[in-house]
Design an enzyme around this catalytic site. Sequence first.
Site, short mmCIF file in Angstrom:
data_model
loop_
_atom_site.label_atom_id
_atom_site.label_comp_id
_atom_site.label_asym_id
_atom_site.label_seq_id
_atom_site.Cartn_x
_atom_site.Cartn_y
_atom_site.Cartn_z
CG ASP A 70 2.97 -2.26 -5.31
OD1 ASP A 70 3.79 -1.35 -5.55
OD2 ASP A 70 2.24 -2.75 -6.18
CB SER A 71 -1.00 1.08 -2.40
OG SER A 71 -0.03 2.11 -2.41
CG PHE A 153 -0.82 10.59 -1.56
CD1 PHE A 153 -1.29 10.05 -0.38
CD2 PHE A 153 -0.27 9.73 -2.50
CE1 PHE A 153 -1.23 8.68 -0.14
CE2 PHE A 153 -0.18 8.35 -2.26
CZ PHE A 153 -0.67 7.83 -1.08
CG ASP A 156 -6.31 10.32 -1.51
OD1 ASP A 156 -6.62 9.13 -1.72
OD2 ASP A 156 -5.49 10.66 -0.64
CE LYS A 175 -5.63 8.19 1.86
NZ LYS A 175 -4.54 8.64 0.97
P1 ITT Z 1 7.14 3.34 -3.07
O1 ITT Z 1 7.06 2.21 -4.07
O2 ITT Z 1 8.51 3.85 -2.88
O3 ITT Z 1 6.45 3.02 -1.78
P2 ITT Z 1 5.30 4.63 -4.92
O4 ITT Z 1 4.50 5.89 -4.87
O5 ITT Z 1 6.04 4.33 -6.19
O6 ITT Z 1 6.30 4.60 -3.68
P3 ITT Z 1 3.58 2.37 -5.44
O7 ITT Z 1 4.44 1.80 -6.51
O8 ITT Z 1 2.97 1.44 -4.43
O9 ITT Z 1 4.34 3.45 -4.57
O10 ITT Z 1 2.42 3.20 -6.17
C1 ITT Z 1 1.33 3.60 -5.44
C2 ITT Z 1 0.55 4.61 -6.27
O11 ITT Z 1 -0.85 4.31 -6.15
C3 ITT Z 1 0.74 6.01 -5.70
O12 ITT Z 1 1.87 6.64 -6.24
C4 ITT Z 1 -0.59 6.65 -6.08
O13 ITT Z 1 -0.58 7.00 -7.45
C5 ITT Z 1 -1.57 5.49 -5.92
N1 ITT Z 1 -2.08 5.43 -4.52
C6 ITT Z 1 -1.80 4.47 -3.60
N2 ITT Z 1 -2.38 4.75 -2.43
C7 ITT Z 1 -3.05 5.90 -2.61
C8 ITT Z 1 -3.84 6.71 -1.76
O14 ITT Z 1 -3.99 6.42 -0.47
N3 ITT Z 1 -4.38 7.80 -2.27
C9 ITT Z 1 -4.20 8.13 -3.57
N4 ITT Z 1 -3.45 7.46 -4.43
C10 ITT Z 1 -2.88 6.32 -3.96
#
Ligand code: ITT
Length: 196
Positions: A70-71, A153, A156, A175
Amino acid sequence: MKRLLIATTNRAKLDEITPLLKDVPYDLVTLARWSDVSTPEETGPTFAENARAKALYYAARTGELTVAEDSGLEIDALGGAPGVASARWGGAGTSYPDKFALIYDALRAKGAAESRARFVCALALATGDTILFEARGTIEGRIAPEPRGHGGFGYDPIFFYPPLGRTLAEVGEQKSAVSHRGETFRALRAFLLKTP
Ligand code: ITT
C-alpha cells in the site's frame, strides 16, 4: 518452482515490481488468473495496516504466498494528505491532472507555494493467515511548481526529487533505484533469498 503472487491491480506498480524480483527463486504470478476475486476495501488508517489486510485477503482467496503493498503521497503542508487516500483522491474516476489541480488549489488555499512531500510504500508478505515479512520505504522530495514529465505513473509528475533535480516522471529507469517501492521490494528480495 515455488510461486509468489504479486497482488496488485495497478499495472504500473506491477511493471516496477517485477524487475525488482527478477532473480528470486519463485515463479511470479499475477492476479490475472484470479479475475473472479473482487478487490478488497482499503479503509485502514495506515499504509502498513492496508498492506497487511491486502496480503491476507489475497492469500486467503488464492492459497498462494502473496505480497501486497500500500503506497501513497504525503504532502506536509496538507497534513499528510492525500496519504492512504492517494488512489481515490478527488473521488473515484478523477484523472491525475484533476488530482494535481486539487492539490495545487489546496496548497494555494493554505498560502503554501510549495511543500515537502514523500512517497511511502508499506509491503506485507503473507501465507494463509500469517504475515511472514513486512517492510517500509520512503522517498523524500517536494511538490513541483507544476507537473513535469511523462514517465512513471500517478503523482510522479508533481513529485520533485532534489538529488536528481527532476520529477519522478522525468527520471525514467532510475526511478526504482531511488523510490519508496524500490526500497521495500529490495528488502523483500533479500528476505526471499535468505529464506529457504
Ligand atoms: P492495489 O491496491 O491493487 O495495489 P492501487 O493503485 O489501488 O492498487 P494503493 O491503494 O496502494 O494501490 O494506492 C496507491 C496510490 O498512490 C496510487 O494509485 C498512486 O495514486 C499513488 N502512488 C503510489 N506510488 C506511487 C508512485 O510510485 N508514483 C506515483 N504515484 C504513486
